[in-house]
Write a protein that holds these residues in place. Sequence first.
Motif, short mmCIF file in Angstrom:
data_model
loop_
_atom_site.label_atom_id
_atom_site.label_comp_id
_atom_site.label_asym_id
_atom_site.label_seq_id
_atom_site.Cartn_x
_atom_site.Cartn_y
_atom_site.Cartn_z
N ASN B 118 42.07 100.68 108.24
CA ASN B 118 41.52 99.73 107.29
C ASN B 118 41.82 98.30 107.75
O ASN B 118 41.05 97.69 108.49
CB ASN B 118 42.11 100.04 105.90
CG ASN B 118 41.42 99.28 104.80
OD1 ASN B 118 40.91 98.20 105.02
ND2 ASN B 118 41.40 99.84 103.61
N ASP B 145 37.23 98.47 102.04
CA ASP B 145 37.40 98.20 100.60
C ASP B 145 36.50 97.02 100.26
O ASP B 145 36.72 95.91 100.77
CB ASP B 145 38.86 97.85 100.28
CG ASP B 145 39.78 99.06 100.45
OD1 ASP B 145 39.27 100.19 100.46
OD2 ASP B 145 41.01 98.85 100.56
N ARG B 147 34.21 94.57 97.44
CA ARG B 147 34.11 94.07 96.06
C ARG B 147 32.91 93.14 95.99
O ARG B 147 32.67 92.35 96.91
CB ARG B 147 35.39 93.32 95.71
CG ARG B 147 35.30 92.53 94.40
CD ARG B 147 36.62 91.84 94.11
NE ARG B 147 37.62 92.79 93.65
CZ ARG B 147 38.94 92.56 93.64
NH1 ARG B 147 39.40 91.41 94.12
NH2 ARG B 147 39.77 93.46 93.18
N TYR B 158 37.91 93.50 101.62
CA TYR B 158 39.31 93.14 101.30
C TYR B 158 40.26 94.00 102.13
O TYR B 158 39.97 95.15 102.44
CB TYR B 158 39.56 93.32 99.79
CG TYR B 158 38.88 92.23 99.00
CD1 TYR B 158 37.49 92.18 98.89
CD2 TYR B 158 39.63 91.20 98.43
CE1 TYR B 158 36.85 91.15 98.22
CE2 TYR B 158 39.01 90.16 97.75
CZ TYR B 158 37.62 90.14 97.65
OH TYR B 158 37.01 89.11 97.00
N THR B 159 41.39 93.40 102.47
CA THR B 159 42.38 94.11 103.29
C THR B 159 43.71 94.15 102.55
O THR B 159 43.82 93.68 101.42
CB THR B 159 42.59 93.42 104.65
OG1 THR B 159 43.07 92.08 104.41
CG2 THR B 159 41.29 93.37 105.46
N GLY B 162 43.60 95.82 99.34
CA GLY B 162 42.71 95.14 98.40
C GLY B 162 43.22 93.79 97.93
O GLY B 162 42.60 93.14 97.10
N THR B 188 34.96 102.27 99.91
CA THR B 188 35.50 102.24 98.54
C THR B 188 35.00 101.01 97.80
O THR B 188 35.15 99.89 98.28
CB THR B 188 37.04 102.22 98.58
OG1 THR B 188 37.49 103.38 99.28
CG2 THR B 188 37.63 102.22 97.16
N SER B 189 34.44 101.24 96.62
CA SER B 189 34.09 100.13 95.74
C SER B 189 35.31 99.77 94.92
O SER B 189 35.77 100.56 94.08
CB SER B 189 32.94 100.52 94.81
OG SER B 189 32.92 99.62 93.71
N MET B 190 35.86 98.58 95.15
CA MET B 190 37.02 98.16 94.37
C MET B 190 36.63 97.88 92.93
O MET B 190 37.44 97.97 92.02
CB MET B 190 37.63 96.91 95.00
CG MET B 190 38.18 97.19 96.39
SD MET B 190 38.63 95.65 97.20
CE MET B 190 39.88 95.08 96.06
N ASP B 193 36.63 101.47 91.44
CA ASP B 193 37.82 102.30 91.63
C ASP B 193 38.62 102.37 90.33
O ASP B 193 38.96 101.34 89.76
CB ASP B 193 38.69 101.72 92.75
CG ASP B 193 39.51 102.80 93.44
OD1 ASP B 193 39.18 103.99 93.28
OD2 ASP B 193 40.49 102.44 94.12
N GLY B 219 35.55 105.67 95.04
CA GLY B 219 35.76 104.69 93.97
C GLY B 219 34.79 104.86 92.82
O GLY B 219 33.63 104.47 92.92
#
Lengths: 218, 271
Positions: B118, B145, B147, B158-159, B162, B188-190, B193, B219
Amino acid sequence: MTVGAPVSIAVIDYGAGNLRSIRRALEAAGAQVTVTSDPMVVHRADAVVFPGVGAAGAAMDRLRQLGLVTTIGEVVAKDRPFLGICLGMQLLFDHQEEGNTRGLGLLQGRVHALSATVKVPQIGWNRARWLQNAAGYNEAEEEDFYFVHSYVIEPDDLADVVAVTRYGEVFPSVVRHNQVWGTQFHPEKSGPAGLRLIAGWVDGVRASAATTRERVPA
Amino acid sequence: MKGLAPSVAAGLPETGPYRRIIPCLDVTDGRVVKGIEFLALRDAGDPVEMAAFYDREGADELVFLDITASSDSRRTMIEVVERTADQVFIPLTVGGGVRAVADIRELLGAGADKVSINTAAITDPGLIAAGAEVFGRQCIVVAIDARYEPERRGWGVYTHGGRRASGLDAVTWAAEAARRGAGELLLTSMDRDGTRDGYDLALLEAVAASVTIPVIASGGAGTLDHLVAGLQPGRADAVLAASIFHFGEYRVDEARAHLAQHGIPVRRPVS
């Protein structure tokens, strides 16, 4: 009866990927397993498993450096059971489309890339149909196995095709010529269906080892 | 294949590999953060026991994510992966704190089949190609990740679990990760999630359209219909889910049957 007799299997380690799963799966079938890159150990084993991951060229280079290309040719010439898995199956053939590499040349035929009309690599479970009785399965049986590959094989001799699968095209997912075997899928990652195949193959190894021992009394 | 009679393959699935159901376990210091709560497992916090349970239930693959990813936790994770690989014979992806080729080698050697990268994929994008070259691209999963950012009219990446905006656009980054050698994307949708409102389908469609490698949706799964929606053509090839399985709301086999009823190709039930 030879059931339960110990057989030794060498799993060839050329420095890439997960070998723990195939080791445990063979052990679950009752084999004594050595993971090795030592040609002497490969020579002494009742059977050899060659799990392949990564790129064809890199794998062949590594096998050559380790002196294993010659060794593999010798054990196959002695009719010891030899199982190539995934890339290990593709490398049984001489002609490799990938990077114009030459493979082991143990089976006659070619390797070509999956059609660009489907997502490549194929990653996931797909169905294999058996065309003949082999490796724990009977003709016409079907089961689902886990595949990860971008290339497929095309053996010259159709009689070598044990099972077929469809992805964009119909391709051999299990092959066999005398004691040289290959599976395009990963039996060690295919749950109970894969463990059944491995157990069936190890039974064959046991029978073959018993025959060899009878011919050459200790 | 030339020469084979077409009849030998008659009736075999034509849809390519089945869509996959992948339970995900969040692990910290060798323990599952949310254990299975509905079963009398000997130790519901043991990722190995949970992995074996999901294997019996017919999960197609498993993912372990080390959510602390400290060096101590990573060492514990290696041991967890070894114990899992000793008894679970389905594909296992492990992620969290993977920063170098040596980390990949260690996890694969322990019995993982793929690693998920990631933050390091962004701070050191060369790692994707380096890993793919040594181990094959099928071993390299890039986790994204994402958003929604209204000013971008799209999704940002995002890292650091997140916490940090990378400034990258998720669709652009997905295409670059694929070009650099990723074998799959774990998307993944933050925003979704933990909401159980369903996957972010617009995000899935945008990313799936930008790559040819498989995309794993993550998510937001709260119902079996969410899995169906995520797996429609043009969206995901596999669905990751945690809570809907961990809490016993749905069993994996039930999810598979539901997908099959909706015409989604899935693996046979494990007998």
